[in-house]
Design a protein around this motif. Structure first.
Motif, PDB file in Angstrom:
ATOM      1  N   SER A  43     -36.149 -11.113  73.898  1.00 20.35           N
ATOM      2  CA  SER A  43     -35.674  -9.627  73.834  1.00 20.35           C
ATOM      3  C   SER A  43     -34.232  -9.559  73.553  1.00 20.35           C
ATOM      4  O   SER A  43     -33.568 -10.461  73.943  1.00 20.35           O
ATOM      5  CB  SER A  43     -36.317  -9.130  75.051  1.00 20.35           C
ATOM      6  OG  SER A  43     -35.830  -7.724  75.034  1.00 20.35           O
ATOM      7  N   ARG A  45     -33.235  -7.405  75.661  1.00 22.08           N
ATOM      8  CA  ARG A  45     -32.857  -6.703  76.878  1.00 22.08           C
ATOM      9  C   ARG A  45     -32.061  -7.713  77.797  1.00 22.08           C
ATOM     10  O   ARG A  45     -32.096  -8.755  77.824  1.00 22.08           O
ATOM     11  CB  ARG A  45     -34.187  -6.540  77.590  1.00 22.08           C
ATOM     12  CG  ARG A  45     -35.178  -5.518  77.148  1.00 22.08           C
ATOM     13  CD  ARG A  45     -36.329  -5.319  78.149  1.00 22.08           C
ATOM     14  NE  ARG A  45     -37.243  -4.225  77.683  1.00 22.08           N
ATOM     15  CZ  ARG A  45     -38.023  -3.569  78.567  1.00 22.08           C
ATOM     16  NH1 ARG A  45     -38.149  -3.760  79.618  1.00 22.08           N
ATOM     17  NH2 ARG A  45     -38.920  -2.678  77.974  1.00 22.08           N
ATOM     18  N   ASN A  49     -33.631  -7.356  83.785  1.00 22.65           N
ATOM     19  CA  ASN A  49     -34.588  -6.545  83.316  1.00 22.65           C
ATOM     20  C   ASN A  49     -35.735  -7.059  83.298  1.00 22.65           C
ATOM     21  O   ASN A  49     -37.035  -6.749  83.598  1.00 22.65           O
ATOM     22  CB  ASN A  49     -34.071  -5.612  82.164  1.00 22.65           C
ATOM     23  CG  ASN A  49     -35.122  -4.677  81.610  1.00 22.65           C
ATOM     24  OD1 ASN A  49     -36.149  -5.043  81.001  1.00 22.65           O
ATOM     25  ND2 ASN A  49     -34.568  -3.385  81.596  1.00 22.65           N
ATOM     26  N   LEU A 128     -34.861   2.202  81.392  1.00 18.39           N
ATOM     27  CA  LEU A 128     -34.597   0.701  81.313  1.00 18.39           C
ATOM     28  C   LEU A 128     -34.710  -0.199  82.698  1.00 18.39           C
ATOM     29  O   LEU A 128     -35.163  -1.316  82.573  1.00 18.39           O
ATOM     30  CB  LEU A 128     -33.737   0.328  80.498  1.00 18.39           C
ATOM     31  CG  LEU A 128     -33.626   0.787  78.933  1.00 18.39           C
ATOM     32  CD1 LEU A 128     -32.416   0.382  78.096  1.00 18.39           C
ATOM     33  CD2 LEU A 128     -34.980   0.313  78.224  1.00 18.39           C
ATOM     34  N   ASN A 130     -31.898  -1.212  83.866  1.00 14.54           N
ATOM     35  CA  ASN A 130     -31.112  -2.560  83.866  1.00 14.54           C
ATOM     36  C   ASN A 130     -30.231  -2.506  85.347  1.00 14.54           C
ATOM     37  O   ASN A 130     -29.804  -1.438  85.800  1.00 14.54           O
ATOM     38  CB  ASN A 130     -30.014  -2.297  82.629  1.00 14.54           C
ATOM     39  CG  ASN A 130     -30.622  -2.745  81.586  1.00 14.54           C
ATOM     40  OD1 ASN A 130     -32.007  -3.041  81.370  1.00 14.54           O
ATOM     41  ND2 ASN A 130     -30.173  -2.500  80.217  1.00 14.54           N
TER      42      ASN A 130
END
Length: 259
Positions: A43, A45, A49, A128, A130
């Motif tokens: 990902s 990401r 996360n 998200l 994060n």
């Protein structure tokens, strides 16, 4: 026999705006791990996360994070590839010239944003989820620059041609979602990260399965015989994969049934 399964997250493992992975899917991933299959989340990401997202199997799977700039398995960093700091700051300055664009700078353990757009900050922190560090200036960040992302709520199509044409010759530059475009270090993409993993664990092309739905997944399709695009991906993405599927779960079930 399949030894390595690599799946994109947003639009692939997570669909229709889902924010959590189903218990059914996590159970299948756990069963695959029990059978000796390496499952990797690939990902754009951040690591923290992704780690939270996988719940009970979070310590058993591999993480190909930030489009391949950071690979972590069982708590160990396998590989990381940073962006040249001076070039990164030039890109950030360019992004910041566009009033409807926001910057996300990713390091190893946290991401960095400015707290100047409340809606954007809320999205990063609360949607998200994060691990996030707020900065006044990106020049203050001492961490390695592993990924720089452009976000615009209006849709990245407005700016993608501009950023790709200006910076694509210097760094890998790819659309990673409806509102996102990513810059990574030299030669960083999910496909090259997948090659690192295959070499390290002695896994062949025809023992690898991949799933994706967007442009930052294309390189890993080339590195696996069993490449699956999501059925609702664009025609260009679908044409690059060997197979199509509406869900990852359906194929994981088949893999388990055949082992």
């Amino acid at each position: 026999m399949i030894k390595l399964i690599v799946s994109d997250i947003d639009g692939t493992l997570l669909q229709n705006g889902d924010r959590t992975i189903s218990r059914k899917c996590l159970n299948m991933i756990e069963d695959l791990c029990d059978k000796g299959v390496i499952f990797a989340a690939a990902s754009g990401r951040e690591y923290s996360n992704l780690y939270r997202l996988f719940g009970k199997v979070q310590d058993r799977i591999m993480y190909i994070c930030l489009n391949g700039a950071l690979i972590i398995y069982k708590g160990q960093v396998i590989c990381r590839t940073p962006i040249d700091r001076e070039l990164g700051l030039e890109i950030i300055e360019d992004i910041s010239k566009h009033r409807d664009c926001d910057v996300l700078l990713s390091g190893v353990e946290t991401c960095y944003i400015k707290n100047t757009n409340r809606a954007y900050a809320d999205h990063i922190v609360n949607v998200l989820k994060n691990d996030t560090t707020f900065v006044r200036k990106f020049e203050e960040v001492e961490d390695e620059f592993l990924k720089i992302s452009v976000h615009t709520a209006a849709g990245i199509d407005k700016y993608s041609d501009y950023f790709i044409s200006k910076w694509g010759g210097k760094l890998p530059t790819v659309v990673s979602g409806k509102c996102w475009l990513d810059f990574n270090g030299p030669l960083v993409n999910k496909g090259n990260a997948l090659m690192v993993v295959q070499k390290l664990f002695d896994i062949n092309y025809d023992e690898t399965m991949t799933f994706g739905d967007n442009y930052n997944d294309l390189e890993m399709f080339d590195k696996s015989y069993f490449s699956y695009a999501m059925s609702d991906a664009t025609a260009e993405i679908r044409s690059k994969a060997r197979y199509l599927t509406p869900t990852v779960d359906a194929i994981l079930f088949d893999v388990l049934r055949m082992r």
